[in-house]
Design an enzyme around this catalytic site. Structure first.
Site, PDB file in Angstrom:
ATOM      1  N   ARG A 199      -4.725   9.555   4.833  1.00  0.00           N
ATOM      2  CA  ARG A 199      -3.309  10.411   5.338  1.00  0.00           C
ATOM      3  C   ARG A 199      -2.365  11.103   4.014  1.00  0.00           C
ATOM      4  O   ARG A 199      -1.901  11.805   4.663  1.00  0.00           O
ATOM      5  CB  ARG A 199      -2.457  10.219   6.370  1.00  0.00           C
ATOM      6  CG  ARG A 199      -3.413   9.664   7.409  1.00  0.00           C
ATOM      7  CD  ARG A 199      -2.586   9.714   9.123  1.00  0.00           C
ATOM      8  NE  ARG A 199      -1.652   9.298   9.357  1.00  0.00           N
ATOM      9  CZ  ARG A 199      -1.660  10.562  10.448  1.00  0.00           C
ATOM     10  NH1 ARG A 199      -2.930  11.181  11.248  1.00  0.00           N
ATOM     11  NH2 ARG A 199      -0.458  11.164  10.311  1.00  0.00           N
ATOM     12  N   LYS A 231       0.646  -1.175   0.010  1.00  0.00           N
ATOM     13  CA  LYS A 231      -0.226  -0.069   0.125  1.00  0.00           C
ATOM     14  C   LYS A 231       0.907   1.349  -0.158  1.00  0.00           C
ATOM     15  O   LYS A 231       0.654   2.240  -1.316  1.00  0.00           O
ATOM     16  CB  LYS A 231      -1.466  -0.132   1.200  1.00  0.00           C
ATOM     17  CG  LYS A 231      -1.087   1.563   1.529  1.00  0.00           C
ATOM     18  CD  LYS A 231      -2.568   1.013   2.820  1.00  0.00           C
ATOM     19  CE  LYS A 231      -1.530   1.643   4.246  1.00  0.00           C
ATOM     20  NZ  LYS A 231      -1.308   2.716   4.130  1.00  0.00           N
ATOM     21  N   ASN A 232       1.793   1.385   0.634  1.00  0.00           N
ATOM     22  CA  ASN A 232       2.783   2.451   1.046  1.00  0.00           C
ATOM     23  C   ASN A 232       3.784   2.525  -0.403  1.00  0.00           C
ATOM     24  O   ASN A 232       4.394   4.066  -0.358  1.00  0.00           O
ATOM     25  CB  ASN A 232       3.761   2.660   2.757  1.00  0.00           C
ATOM     26  CG  ASN A 232       2.823   2.646   3.143  1.00  0.00           C
ATOM     27  OD1 ASN A 232       1.108   3.139   3.504  1.00  0.00           O
ATOM     28  ND2 ASN A 232       3.043   2.535   4.970  1.00  0.00           N
ATOM     29  N   ARG A 249       0.988  14.600  11.835  1.00  0.00           N
ATOM     30  CA  ARG A 249       2.369  14.192  10.826  1.00  0.00           C
ATOM     31  C   ARG A 249       1.933  15.540   9.868  1.00  0.00           C
ATOM     32  O   ARG A 249       1.343  15.868   8.966  1.00  0.00           O
ATOM     33  CB  ARG A 249       1.713  13.071   9.989  1.00  0.00           C
ATOM     34  CG  ARG A 249       2.310  12.555   8.504  1.00  0.00           C
ATOM     35  CD  ARG A 249       1.891  11.806   8.145  1.00  0.00           C
ATOM     36  NE  ARG A 249       1.814  10.244   8.343  1.00  0.00           N
ATOM     37  CZ  ARG A 249       1.366   9.170   7.971  1.00  0.00           C
ATOM     38  NH1 ARG A 249       1.029   9.187   6.991  1.00  0.00           N
ATOM     39  NH2 ARG A 249       1.260   7.848   8.963  1.00  0.00           N
ATOM     40  N   PRO A 250       3.172  16.555  10.660  1.00  0.00           N
ATOM     41  CA  PRO A 250       3.143  17.437   9.787  1.00  0.00           C
ATOM     42  C   PRO A 250       3.378  18.339   8.343  1.00  0.00           C
ATOM     43  O   PRO A 250       4.189  17.056   8.405  1.00  0.00           O
ATOM     44  CB  PRO A 250       4.543  18.796  10.746  1.00  0.00           C
ATOM     45  CG  PRO A 250       4.842  17.441  12.000  1.00  0.00           C
ATOM     46  CD  PRO A 250       4.194  16.195  11.470  1.00  0.00           C
ATOM     47  N   ILE A 251       3.033  18.876   7.814  1.00  0.00           N
ATOM     48  CA  ILE A 251       3.947  18.757   6.488  1.00  0.00           C
ATOM     49  C   ILE A 251       4.103  19.416   6.283  1.00  0.00           C
ATOM     50  O   ILE A 251       4.551  19.981   5.376  1.00  0.00           O
ATOM     51  CB  ILE A 251       2.325  18.613   6.046  1.00  0.00           C
ATOM     52  CG1 ILE A 251       1.187  20.097   5.543  1.00  0.00           C
ATOM     53  CG2 ILE A 251       0.857  17.574   5.452  1.00  0.00           C
ATOM     54  CD1 ILE A 251       0.666  20.713   4.574  1.00  0.00           C
ATOM     55  N   ASP A 252       5.898  20.680   6.988  1.00  0.00           N
ATOM     56  CA  ASP A 252       5.248  21.502   7.211  1.00  0.00           C
ATOM     57  C   ASP A 252       7.117  20.617   6.108  1.00  0.00           C
ATOM     58  O   ASP A 252       7.842  21.621   5.185  1.00  0.00           O
ATOM     59  CB  ASP A 252       6.838  21.648   8.069  1.00  0.00           C
ATOM     60  CG  ASP A 252       6.770  20.892   9.113  1.00  0.00           C
ATOM     61  OD1 ASP A 252       6.454  19.665   9.351  1.00  0.00           O
ATOM     62  OD2 ASP A 252       7.888  21.401  10.023  1.00  0.00           O
ATOM     63  N   ASP A 291       5.030   0.778  11.930  1.00  0.00           N
ATOM     64  CA  ASP A 291       3.525   0.079  11.129  1.00  0.00           C
ATOM     65  C   ASP A 291       3.605  -1.004  11.639  1.00  0.00           C
ATOM     66  O   ASP A 291       2.074  -1.888  11.981  1.00  0.00           O
ATOM     67  CB  ASP A 291       3.288   0.309   9.893  1.00  0.00           C
ATOM     68  CG  ASP A 291       3.309   1.817   9.149  1.00  0.00           C
ATOM     69  OD1 ASP A 291       2.621   2.387  10.021  1.00  0.00           O
ATOM     70  OD2 ASP A 291       3.513   1.693   7.710  1.00  0.00           O
ATOM     71  N   ARG A 340      -8.061  -0.557   4.667  1.00  0.00           N
ATOM     72  CA  ARG A 340      -7.416   0.641   4.123  1.00  0.00           C
ATOM     73  C   ARG A 340      -6.028  -0.023   3.585  1.00  0.00           C
ATOM     74  O   ARG A 340      -5.196   0.004   3.092  1.00  0.00           O
ATOM     75  CB  ARG A 340      -6.935   2.084   5.368  1.00  0.00           C
ATOM     76  CG  ARG A 340      -8.526   2.189   5.174  1.00  0.00           C
ATOM     77  CD  ARG A 340      -7.870   4.192   6.267  1.00  0.00           C
ATOM     78  NE  ARG A 340      -6.583   4.690   5.750  1.00  0.00           N
ATOM     79  CZ  ARG A 340      -5.475   5.005   6.422  1.00  0.00           C
ATOM     80  NH1 ARG A 340      -5.432   4.041   7.603  1.00  0.00           N
ATOM     81  NH2 ARG A 340      -4.512   5.367   5.693  1.00  0.00           N
ATOM     82  N   CYS A 355      -6.126   7.614   9.332  1.00  0.00           N
ATOM     83  CA  CYS A 355      -5.820   7.339  11.149  1.00  0.00           C
ATOM     84  C   CYS A 355      -5.700   8.404  11.402  1.00  0.00           C
ATOM     85  O   CYS A 355      -4.483   9.323  11.299  1.00  0.00           O
ATOM     86  CB  CYS A 355      -4.848   6.533  10.669  1.00  0.00           C
ATOM     87  SG  CYS A 355      -5.719   5.063  10.174  1.00  0.00           S
TER      88      CYS A 355
END
Length: 429
Positions: free
Chosen positions: A92, A22-23, A121-124, A307, A399, A116
């Site tokens: 996500r 998946k990832n 999970r910052p996107i900076d 995970d 998912r 989830c």
């Protein structure tokens, strides 16, 4: 709300073919936006996250179809650079469309991703990487408006944490930037190397994937390509754990053991007998009760993956002795602990450290899956428990696990799916 009904205590035995990762599938599907033309992707699992990704591709104007086990994406008629919030919130990893849209269209209008609730999970890092390439980023009203007026330019970037998503976004965007981009402290996960292999098949020039430093020579344009997604190392180890907690035996096909070293080491120290066979096959046999786990500390690859933490905690819950598990990646990833306690597990949590005193037996209970990996862990625990376990909220499991209950039944598990709490579940084998 759909549930799994599990009657535990059945020894699992048989063969299982590992699904595509998946990832890996999700960023590769997003990257087809940047590859003008037709891409054929083999091994993409049929998951709700994959279907959400395909919905975004169709919204952007891509032609998408499944033929057998392949997904075919044609992005030649791409239109617009905006993804509505109703699509972004489905998962996500939807932020990974940022790099492809900037590469293909020179702009991207997005909202914050969903999925989830396992912690921040910052996107900076994503945004700083794009800014380094010359992208103008405006954050307003919960939306991101990004554009690049004179084309992206190669740059030197360094991540303060080896973020998988930020590495993916920068790889895709920099593939068509002018000049050379050097990324230090890049993520090293096998899924990063798989994305790089796909992009290189599309004409990109990416060097060092899977190492700490990436060098990307920008090309004028990417083209369509054919690619096979790597096997999913997390679902692979989930099936190994399902066999281990039931004193079973399993042969995995297409497992890529080299991607799983940290997890396989823990399994071996817990008493599992493992054999690595030719042709990416891996065999596990478990005799008796597992031993306590060695100290587990989640870390970026090649360390122990976050995970897999929850599913290994299910193994620790029935092991002989006390195991210690430390979660360093996400601050909210012990939510499954309260549910394992309902099943009789003895777990103490202090901050980011869980101390698990193994019990010879767990008992069935009604429990709730709060996220994908927690849900899979509760299934593993339910397979080991005495009596009936109901795992609710399995939309999270959908998912990331394809045909989960069907494949477990083929190994001898007594597990069924009950939809919407209506009617009777189908008879478990």
């Amino acid at each position: 709300m759909a549930s799994y009904i599990i009657h535990g205590g059945q020894r699992l035995e048989g063969e299982h073919t590992v699904q595509g990762a998946k990832n890996s599938a999700l960023p590769i599907l997003a990257a087809t936006v940047a590859a003008r033309g037709e891409c054929v992707l083999h091994g993409c699992p049929d998951l709700s996250d994959v279907r959400a990704t395909l919905a975004i591709l169709e919204h952007l104007g891509c032609a998408v179809k499944r033929e057998g086990g392949a997904i075919i994406v044609d992005s030649s008629r791409l239109r617009g650079c905006e993804i509505p919030g109703c699509l972004m919130k489905e998962m996500r990893s939807s932020i990974v469309f940022l790099g492809p849209l900037l590469s293909a269209m020179g702009c991207a209008n997005l909202t914050a991703p969903g999925g989830c609730d396992i912690g921040e999970r910052p996107i900076d890092m994503h945004l700083e990487a794009m800014r380094a390439l010359g992208v103008r980023v405006v954050e307003e009203g919960g939306r991101l408006r990004c554009d690049v007026r004179e084309g992206m330019k190669g740059a030197r970037c360094s991540l303060y944490f080896p973020s998988v998503g930020a590495t993916e976004n920068l790889m895709i965007a920099a593939s068509t930037a002018r000049g050379i981009t050097v990324l230090t402290n890049a993520a090293r996960e096998p899924e990063i190397a798989d994305l790089a292999a796909f992009l290189n098949a599309c004409g990109a020039k990416i060097h060092g994937a899977g190492e700490g430093t990436l060098v990307i020579e920008g090309v004028e344009q990417l083209h369509g390509a054919e690619h096979t997604v790597i096997p999913d190392r997390i679902t692979a180890v989930t099936f190994l754990l399902a066999a281990a907690v039931t004193g079973g035996e399993i042969l995995l096909r297409g497992a890529r053991p080299a991607h799983m070293d940290a997890m396989l080491s823990v399994l071996e120290q817990a008493g599992c007998r493992l054999r690595r066979l030719e042709g990416d096959m891996l065999a596990l046999r478990m005799y008796g009760r597992p031993r306590r786990l060695p100290t587990v500390r989640t870390m970026p690859y090649p360390g122990f993956p976050t995970d897999a933490q929850a599913a290994f905690m299910a193994l620790a819950a029935v092991a002989d002795g006390t195991s210690i598990i430390t979660e360093t990646i996400f601050e909210n990833r012990f939510r499954h602990v309260s549910q394992l306690r309902r099943m009789g597990a003895f777990i103490r949590v202090e901050g980011r450290v869980a101390v698990v005193e193994g019990r010879r037996h767990l008992h069935g209970a009604e429990v709730d899956a709060c996220d994908l990996r927690a849900g899979a862990a509760l299934v593993v625990a339910g397979l080991a428990a005495q009596g009936e376990t109901r795992v609710r909220g399995i939309r999270h499991v959908d998912r990331g696990c394809e045909r989960f209950e069907e494949d477990l039944r083929l190994l001898g598990a007594r597990i069924s799916r009950e939809e919407d709490d209506l009617g009777q579940p189908e008879e478990a084998n």
